[in-house]
Design a protein around this motif. Sequence first.
Motif, PDB file in Angstrom:
ATOM      1  N   ALA A 188      -2.991   4.501-132.058  1.00 32.85           N
ATOM      2  CA  ALA A 188      -2.440   4.158-133.378  1.00 32.85           C
ATOM      3  C   ALA A 188      -1.812   5.382-134.033  1.00 32.85           C
ATOM      4  O   ALA A 188      -0.710   5.307-134.600  1.00 32.85           O
ATOM      5  CB  ALA A 188      -3.530   3.570-134.271  1.00 32.85           C
ATOM      6  N   ALA A 189      -2.490   6.514-133.965  1.00 38.12           N
ATOM      7  CA  ALA A 189      -1.972   7.733-134.592  1.00 38.12           C
ATOM      8  C   ALA A 189      -0.690   8.212-133.909  1.00 38.12           C
ATOM      9  O   ALA A 189       0.244   8.674-134.578  1.00 38.12           O
ATOM     10  CB  ALA A 189      -3.033   8.828-134.576  1.00 38.12           C
ATOM     11  N   ILE A 190      -0.618   8.090-132.605  1.00 32.85           N
ATOM     12  CA  ILE A 190       0.601   8.490-131.893  1.00 32.85           C
ATOM     13  C   ILE A 190       1.733   7.514-132.217  1.00 32.85           C
ATOM     14  O   ILE A 190       2.869   7.925-132.486  1.00 32.85           O
ATOM     15  CB  ILE A 190       0.355   8.580-130.377  1.00 32.85           C
ATOM     16  N   ALA A 191       1.426   6.215-132.210  1.00 34.89           N
ATOM     17  CA  ALA A 191       2.445   5.213-132.569  1.00 34.89           C
ATOM     18  C   ALA A 191       2.945   5.461-133.985  1.00 34.89           C
ATOM     19  O   ALA A 191       4.149   5.332-134.269  1.00 34.89           O
ATOM     20  CB  ALA A 191       1.861   3.800-132.443  1.00 34.89           C
ATOM     21  N   GLY A 192       2.029   5.815-134.872  1.00 30.57           N
ATOM     22  CA  GLY A 192       2.420   6.110-136.243  1.00 30.57           C
ATOM     23  C   GLY A 192       3.401   7.263-136.321  1.00 30.57           C
ATOM     24  O   GLY A 192       4.362   7.231-137.092  1.00 30.57           O
TER      25      GLY A 192
ATOM     26  N   ALA B  97       5.468   8.166-133.900  1.00 29.11           N
ATOM     27  CA  ALA B  97       6.737   7.688-133.340  1.00 29.11           C
ATOM     28  C   ALA B  97       7.530   6.943-134.406  1.00 29.11           C
ATOM     29  O   ALA B  97       8.749   7.113-134.530  1.00 29.11           O
ATOM     30  CB  ALA B  97       6.483   6.795-132.134  1.00 29.11           C
ATOM     31  N   LEU B  98       6.844   6.135-135.217  1.00 34.79           N
ATOM     32  CA  LEU B  98       7.516   5.395-136.289  1.00 34.79           C
ATOM     33  C   LEU B  98       7.917   6.298-137.447  1.00 34.79           C
ATOM     34  O   LEU B  98       9.036   6.198-137.964  1.00 34.79           O
ATOM     35  CB  LEU B  98       6.602   4.276-136.799  1.00 34.79           C
ATOM     36  N   LEU B  99       7.009   7.146-137.869  1.00 37.87           N
ATOM     37  CA  LEU B  99       7.286   8.011-139.017  1.00 37.87           C
ATOM     38  C   LEU B  99       8.491   8.911-138.765  1.00 37.87           C
ATOM     39  O   LEU B  99       9.362   9.055-139.619  1.00 37.87           O
ATOM     40  CB  LEU B  99       6.057   8.861-139.335  1.00 37.87           C
TER      41      LEU B  99
ATOM     42  N   TRP C 243      10.623   8.472-136.245  1.00 41.06           N
ATOM     43  CA  TRP C 243      11.656   7.693-135.541  1.00 41.06           C
ATOM     44  C   TRP C 243      11.973   8.395-134.235  1.00 41.06           C
ATOM     45  O   TRP C 243      13.118   8.689-133.907  1.00 41.06           O
ATOM     46  CB  TRP C 243      12.896   7.547-136.430  1.00 41.06           C
ATOM     47  N   SER C 244      10.893   8.698-133.448  1.00 38.55           N
ATOM     48  CA  SER C 244      11.005   9.564-132.284  1.00 38.55           C
ATOM     49  C   SER C 244      10.819   8.799-130.981  1.00 38.55           C
ATOM     50  O   SER C 244       9.712   8.345-130.675  1.00 38.55           O
ATOM     51  CB  SER C 244       9.956  10.677-132.385  1.00 38.55           C
ATOM     52  N   LEU C 245      11.881   8.703-130.218  1.00 36.03           N
ATOM     53  CA  LEU C 245      11.803   8.068-128.897  1.00 36.03           C
ATOM     54  C   LEU C 245      10.926   8.875-127.934  1.00 36.03           C
ATOM     55  O   LEU C 245      10.128   8.283-127.206  1.00 36.03           O
ATOM     56  CB  LEU C 245      13.206   7.856-128.323  1.00 36.03           C
ATOM     57  N   PRO C 246      11.012  10.216-127.911  1.00 33.85           N
ATOM     58  CA  PRO C 246      10.120  10.969-127.008  1.00 33.85           C
ATOM     59  C   PRO C 246       8.628  10.714-127.296  1.00 33.85           C
ATOM     60  O   PRO C 246       7.827  10.619-126.366  1.00 33.85           O
ATOM     61  CB  PRO C 246      10.495  12.437-127.262  1.00 33.85           C
ATOM     62  N   VAL C 247       8.262  10.588-128.564  1.00 32.94           N
ATOM     63  CA  VAL C 247       6.857  10.317-128.892  1.00 32.94           C
ATOM     64  C   VAL C 247       6.488   8.904-128.452  1.00 32.94           C
ATOM     65  O   VAL C 247       5.378   8.666-127.969  1.00 32.94           O
ATOM     66  CB  VAL C 247       6.569  10.561-130.392  1.00 32.94           C
ATOM     67  N   LEU C 248       7.410   7.968-128.571  1.00 34.53           N
ATOM     68  CA  LEU C 248       7.160   6.597-128.121  1.00 34.53           C
ATOM     69  C   LEU C 248       6.959   6.550-126.599  1.00 34.53           C
ATOM     70  O   LEU C 248       6.052   5.881-126.107  1.00 34.53           O
ATOM     71  CB  LEU C 248       8.316   5.687-128.546  1.00 34.53           C
TER      72      LEU C 248
ATOM     73  N   LEU D  13       3.597   7.915-125.852  1.00 35.32           N
ATOM     74  CA  LEU D  13       2.573   6.903-126.131  1.00 35.32           C
ATOM     75  C   LEU D  13       2.416   5.956-124.940  1.00 35.32           C
ATOM     76  O   LEU D  13       1.288   5.662-124.525  1.00 35.32           O
ATOM     77  CB  LEU D  13       2.927   6.119-127.395  1.00 35.32           C
ATOM     78  N   ALA D  14       3.517   5.482-124.401  1.00 29.19           N
ATOM     79  CA  ALA D  14       3.450   4.558-123.261  1.00 29.19           C
ATOM     80  C   ALA D  14       2.764   5.213-122.063  1.00 29.19           C
ATOM     81  O   ALA D  14       1.913   4.596-121.408  1.00 29.19           O
ATOM     82  CB  ALA D  14       4.861   4.100-122.879  1.00 29.19           C
ATOM     83  N   ILE D  15       3.096   6.463-121.796  1.00 28.49           N
ATOM     84  CA  ILE D  15       2.463   7.187-120.684  1.00 28.49           C
ATOM     85  C   ILE D  15       0.980   7.394-120.972  1.00 28.49           C
ATOM     86  O   ILE D  15       0.130   7.193-120.095  1.00 28.49           O
ATOM     87  CB  ILE D  15       3.183   8.534-120.445  1.00 28.49           C
ATOM     88  N   ALA D  16       0.642   7.773-122.203  1.00 30.84           N
ATOM     89  CA  ALA D  16      -0.765   7.992-122.573  1.00 30.84           C
ATOM     90  C   ALA D  16      -1.572   6.708-122.399  1.00 30.84           C
ATOM     91  O   ALA D  16      -2.698   6.741-121.884  1.00 30.84           O
ATOM     92  CB  ALA D  16      -0.860   8.493-124.015  1.00 30.84           C
ATOM     93  N   ILE D  17      -1.013   5.588-122.812  1.00 28.54           N
ATOM     94  CA  ILE D  17      -1.721   4.309-122.667  1.00 28.54           C
ATOM     95  C   ILE D  17      -1.995   4.019-121.192  1.00 28.54           C
ATOM     96  O   ILE D  17      -3.118   3.655-120.819  1.00 28.54           O
ATOM     97  CB  ILE D  17      -0.934   3.159-123.336  1.00 28.54           C
ATOM     98  N   MET D  18      -0.987   4.198-120.350  1.00 28.75           N
ATOM     99  CA  MET D  18      -1.180   3.926-118.919  1.00 28.75           C
ATOM    100  C   MET D  18      -2.251   4.837-118.318  1.00 28.75           C
ATOM    101  O   MET D  18      -3.129   4.368-117.590  1.00 28.75           O
ATOM    102  CB  MET D  18       0.139   4.089-118.160  1.00 28.75           C
ATOM    103  N   VAL D  19      -2.204   6.117-118.639  1.00 28.44           N
ATOM    104  CA  VAL D  19      -3.177   7.065-118.096  1.00 28.44           C
ATOM    105  C   VAL D  19      -4.586   6.739-118.575  1.00 28.44           C
ATOM    106  O   VAL D  19      -5.537   6.709-117.790  1.00 28.44           O
ATOM    107  CB  VAL D  19      -2.784   8.514-118.469  1.00 28.44           C
ATOM    108  N   VAL D  20      -4.727   6.463-119.859  1.00 25.39           N
ATOM    109  CA  VAL D  20      -6.061   6.205-120.422  1.00 25.39           C
ATOM    110  C   VAL D  20      -6.645   4.903-119.884  1.00 25.39           C
ATOM    111  O   VAL D  20      -7.827   4.848-119.540  1.00 25.39           O
ATOM    112  CB  VAL D  20      -6.011   6.213-121.967  1.00 25.39           C
ATOM    113  N   VAL D  21      -5.836   3.859-119.805  1.00 28.48           N
ATOM    114  CA  VAL D  21      -6.347   2.586-119.279  1.00 28.48           C
ATOM    115  C   VAL D  21      -6.825   2.771-117.838  1.00 28.48           C
ATOM    116  O   VAL D  21      -7.899   2.276-117.468  1.00 28.48           O
ATOM    117  CB  VAL D  21      -5.295   1.462-119.405  1.00 28.48           C
TER     118      VAL D  21
END
Length: 178
Positions: free
Chosen positions: A107-111, A113-115, A117-122, A125-133
């Motif tokens: 949530a904090a990383i997604a926040g 990316a939105l705050l 407006w950063s594609l690299p942070v987004l 986030l996708a990579i972090a989710i895959m690794v953590v899962v």
Amino acid sequence: MKVRQAALGSAVFFLVGPGTVVILIPWLLSRWRFDGPPPSGLDWLVITGRVAGVVLILAGGAFLVHAFVRFVVEGFGTPVPAAPPTRLVVGGAYRHVRNPMYAAIFAAIAGQALLFWSLPVLVYLAIAIMVVVLWVRIYEEPQLRRRFGDDYVRYCGNVPGWLPRIRPWRPVFGESPR
């Protein structure tokens, strides 16, 4: 492990682990710069995204601190694999979702990316989710099953791993798992 030792260990890990994942890496990717808005007419989208980003950062931070505190006061341990809790942590946010620390980090990383407006942070986030899962499925869940046995199996059967349940689960341990 004594509560004081667990609190100190958790605080140090909090600064190093989540501090790196939630603060340092997103900062390196975005430098926390507000990128320019998209083409005119979509300013409302940027503003809404930024407000949602702030909400996600604040909520993620609050839930992350809460989850760390639960490890100390309920589990008598830390989130560090080298000093794990001695009791299964199922109170507080853990009554709604099995992985509130990771969900809060996401949530904090997604926040961010939105705050910003950063594609690299987004993408991060996708990579972090895959690794953590994968980490949770391959390492953490089998470890917890071995460590806490039927209680953990019952917990998994009642509390979802990633998307929180609305009503908190009320554990009753000592019975056979369903």
